[in-house]
Design an enzyme around this catalytic site. Structure first.
Site, PDB file in Angstrom:
ATOM      1  N   HIS A  19       0.829  -2.373   1.491  1.00 57.81           N
ATOM      2  CA  HIS A  19       2.073  -2.796   2.138  1.00 57.81           C
ATOM      3  C   HIS A  19       2.164  -2.441   3.618  1.00 57.81           C
ATOM      4  CE1 HIS A  19       3.274   1.397   1.671  1.00 57.81           C
ATOM      5  NE2 HIS A  19       4.195   1.157   2.582  1.00 57.81           N
TER       6      HIS A  19
HETATM    7  C1  UD1 Z   1       9.042   0.629   5.053  1.00 56.27           C
HETATM    8  C2  UD1 Z   1       8.577   1.759   5.968  1.00 56.27           C
HETATM    9  C3  UD1 Z   1       7.293   2.344   5.446  1.00 56.27           C
HETATM   10  C4  UD1 Z   1       7.376   2.706   3.990  1.00 56.27           C
HETATM   11  C5  UD1 Z   1       7.820   1.483   3.217  1.00 56.27           C
HETATM   12  C6  UD1 Z   1       7.940   1.771   1.737  1.00 56.27           C
HETATM   13  C7  UD1 Z   1       9.229   1.416   8.300  1.00 56.27           C
HETATM   14  C8  UD1 Z   1       8.737   1.101   9.674  1.00 56.27           C
HETATM   15  N1  UD1 Z   1       8.318   1.279   7.317  1.00 56.27           N
HETATM   16  O1  UD1 Z   1       8.121  -0.435   5.165  1.00 56.27           O
HETATM   17  O2  UD1 Z   1       6.994   3.523   6.174  1.00 56.27           O
HETATM   18  O3  UD1 Z   1       6.132   3.143   3.524  1.00 56.27           O
HETATM   19  O4  UD1 Z   1       9.096   1.075   3.722  1.00 56.27           O
HETATM   20  O5  UD1 Z   1       8.101   0.603   0.998  1.00 56.27           O
HETATM   21  O6  UD1 Z   1      10.355   1.790   8.142  1.00 56.27           O
HETATM   22  N2  UD1 Z   1      11.789  -6.567   1.888  1.00 56.27           N
HETATM   23  C9  UD1 Z   1      12.386  -7.177   0.828  1.00 56.27           C
HETATM   24  N3  UD1 Z   1      13.239  -6.430   0.055  1.00 56.27           N
HETATM   25  C10 UD1 Z   1      13.507  -5.133   0.315  1.00 56.27           C
HETATM   26  C11 UD1 Z   1      12.903  -4.531   1.424  1.00 56.27           C
HETATM   27  C12 UD1 Z   1      12.038  -5.259   2.205  1.00 56.27           C
HETATM   28  O7  UD1 Z   1      12.172  -8.340   0.553  1.00 56.27           O
HETATM   29  O8  UD1 Z   1      14.280  -4.505  -0.445  1.00 56.27           O
HETATM   30  C13 UD1 Z   1      10.828  -7.355   2.701  1.00 56.27           C
HETATM   31  C14 UD1 Z   1      11.440  -8.106   3.838  1.00 56.27           C
HETATM   32  O9  UD1 Z   1      10.759  -9.300   3.988  1.00 56.27           O
HETATM   33  C15 UD1 Z   1      11.145  -7.205   5.027  1.00 56.27           C
HETATM   34  C16 UD1 Z   1       9.803  -6.616   4.648  1.00 56.27           C
HETATM   35  O10 UD1 Z   1       9.857  -6.464   3.231  1.00 56.27           O
HETATM   36  O11 UD1 Z   1      11.116  -7.903   6.233  1.00 56.27           O
HETATM   37  C17 UD1 Z   1       9.507  -5.291   5.278  1.00 56.27           C
HETATM   38  O12 UD1 Z   1      10.559  -4.358   5.010  1.00 56.27           O
HETATM   39  P1  UD1 Z   1      10.829  -3.151   6.019  1.00 56.27           P
HETATM   40  O13 UD1 Z   1      11.985  -2.377   5.561  1.00 56.27           O
HETATM   41  O14 UD1 Z   1      10.852  -3.662   7.431  1.00 56.27           O
HETATM   42  O15 UD1 Z   1       9.527  -2.260   5.949  1.00 56.27           O
HETATM   43  P2  UD1 Z   1       8.553  -1.916   4.748  1.00 56.27           P
HETATM   44  O16 UD1 Z   1       7.336  -2.747   4.871  1.00 56.27           O
HETATM   45  O17 UD1 Z   1       9.246  -1.899   3.441  1.00 56.27           O
END
Ligand code: UD1
Length: 363
Positions: A203
């Site tokens: 991820h």
């Molecule tokens: C975040 C953290 C990372 C952690 C990870 C755990 C940052 C910079 N990164 O990354 O350190 O290891 O969480 O999972 O804060 N999305 C969904 N549903 C959700 C959450 C996210 O669909 O409930 C999708 C969205 O498309 C979003 C993407 O995942 O744009 C990324 O989510 P984001 O919160 O930006 O960062 P993570 O990759 O989850």
């Protein structure tokens, strides 16, 4: 003492589960969920299963660019910090929610405690590295999980308020292992038996957002699937990019690759403990593999947890290298099984008591 804890993403819910209960024995804790993670399987399921107190506030920030997400959280938190007037703000790990809460507390001159201070990847292109370094440098209390984390902080000139407490994830691993049995049905549901699959998660932005890196990883999985069953709980970010680069169906259609929805903490414990090997880019899963004594292959060229490598339980594989022979890598990790682990590298399973003891004494 009034303590505001800010959580936002899956690994933070897990880290807070036991510590929050300990903290509440002698303090009032206000829990703020930023809403960075919002899907049921990325958020609610952890609160329910690990019996984490219901957040007092949910900011509902959701996904966006890093700047917008961080800024929106800061704006919302500032109002709450001003109205709640906490004696301490407590944050975990390295996400954008961590950084936003740390900056907001620091600007309001509120004491700030950072759980999991000090791990370093020594790579400023990793967003989590920036989040963690900045948070460490503006924290009042820094709780370092390992000796290496402590040393990293000292080398950066951080000496005051720095304590080696062990890792709360080990507390969780030991405590929840006893009750994870009730999720054993995940093995049956997925038709798995002990040692007959590789557990995998991907991820990290540099693996998912970069088309070449994600293609290399998928190529490796397809190659490995000729020999091994691969169980792959897929993060929503990864689903998005697998689809974008036309890779999702290739994995889905492969005979031996099981793409599944993200699983709960207890389910992941069961899957981890029963896996033959683990392939991941998650810092948390690298440690859980180490706790469970399952050989780990890390899809990255650096890790915040060099302890797991030094002790012969983990190996780094740069995803940029498309010529890498994954079968060979999986084979050489066989020797990891015979390595005996250092006893106290991540503490003794009582980190939460140490952290709460320090918070109570020092405030
Ligand atoms: C975040 C953290 C990372 C952690 C990870 C755990 C940052 C910079 N990164 O990354 O350190 O290891 O969480 O999972 O804060 N999305 C969904 N549903 C959700 C959450 C996210 O669909 O409930 C999708 C969205 O498309 C979003 C993407 O995942 O744009 C990324 O989510 P984001 O919160 O930006 O960062 P993570 O990759 O989850």
């Amino acid at each position: 003492m009034k303590i505001i804890t800010v959580l936002g993403a899956r690994p933070q819910f897990i880290k807070a589960a036991l510590l929050s209960k300990e903290l509440r024995k002698k303090n009032e804790e206000i829990l703020i969920h930023t809403g960075q993670h919002y899907d049921k399987e990325m958020s609610d399921v952890f609160f329910e299963e690990m019996d984490i107190p219901k957040p007092d506030y949910n900011l509902g920030i959701g996904s966006d660019t890093h700047a917008i997400q961080t800024a929106k959280i800061m704006i919302a938190l500032e109002k709450l910090f001003v109205s709640e007037k906490p004696n301490l703000v407590l944050v975990y790990g390295d996400t954008n929610s961590t950084l936003a809460a740390a900056l907001t507390a620091s600007k309001l001159k509120l004491p700030l405690a950072h759980v999991e201070a000090g791990p370093r990847m020594f790579d400023k292109t990793v967003p989590e590295e920036i989040n963690r370094v900045i948070t460490d440098h503006i924290s009042t209390l820094l709780f370092a999980p390992t000796t290496i984390s402590m040393d990293n902080l000292h080398k950066e000139g951080l000496n005051e308020g720095v304590y080696r407490t062990g890792d709360v994830m080990l507390d969780n691993f030991l405590y929840f292992s006893k009750i994870a049995e009730k999720r054993l049905n995940i093995m049956e549901n997925l038709n798995l038996s002990k040692n007959d699959y590789i557990l995998s998660t991907v991820h990290r932005a540099r693996n998912t957002d970069d088309a070449d890196n994600l293609k290399n990883i998928c190529k490796a999985f397809l190659e490995l699937s000729k020999e091994y069953k691969i169980v792959f709980p897929v993060h929503p970010r990864t689903v998005k990019y697998l689809n974008k680069y036309g890779l999702y169906n290739k994995l889905k259609n492969a005979n031996n690759i099981m793409l599944i929805e993200p699983v709960s903490y207890l389910e992941m414990l069961i899957l981890t403990k029963n896996a033959y090997k683990i392939i991941t880019d998650s810092g948390g899963l690298q440690k859980e593999a180490y706790f469970a004594k399952i050989p780990c292959i890390t899809l990255d060229d650096s890790t915040g947890w060099p302890e797991t490598i030094q002790e012969g339980q983990n190996i780094l594989v740069a995803q940029k290298n498309e010529t890498i022979n994954y079968k060979y890598v999986v084979d050489i990790t066989e020797s990891f099984k015979s390595k005996s682990m250092h006893k106290n590298t991540f503490g003794d399973g009582k980190s939460k008591d140490k952290i709460v003891g320090l918070v109570n004494n020092l405030l």
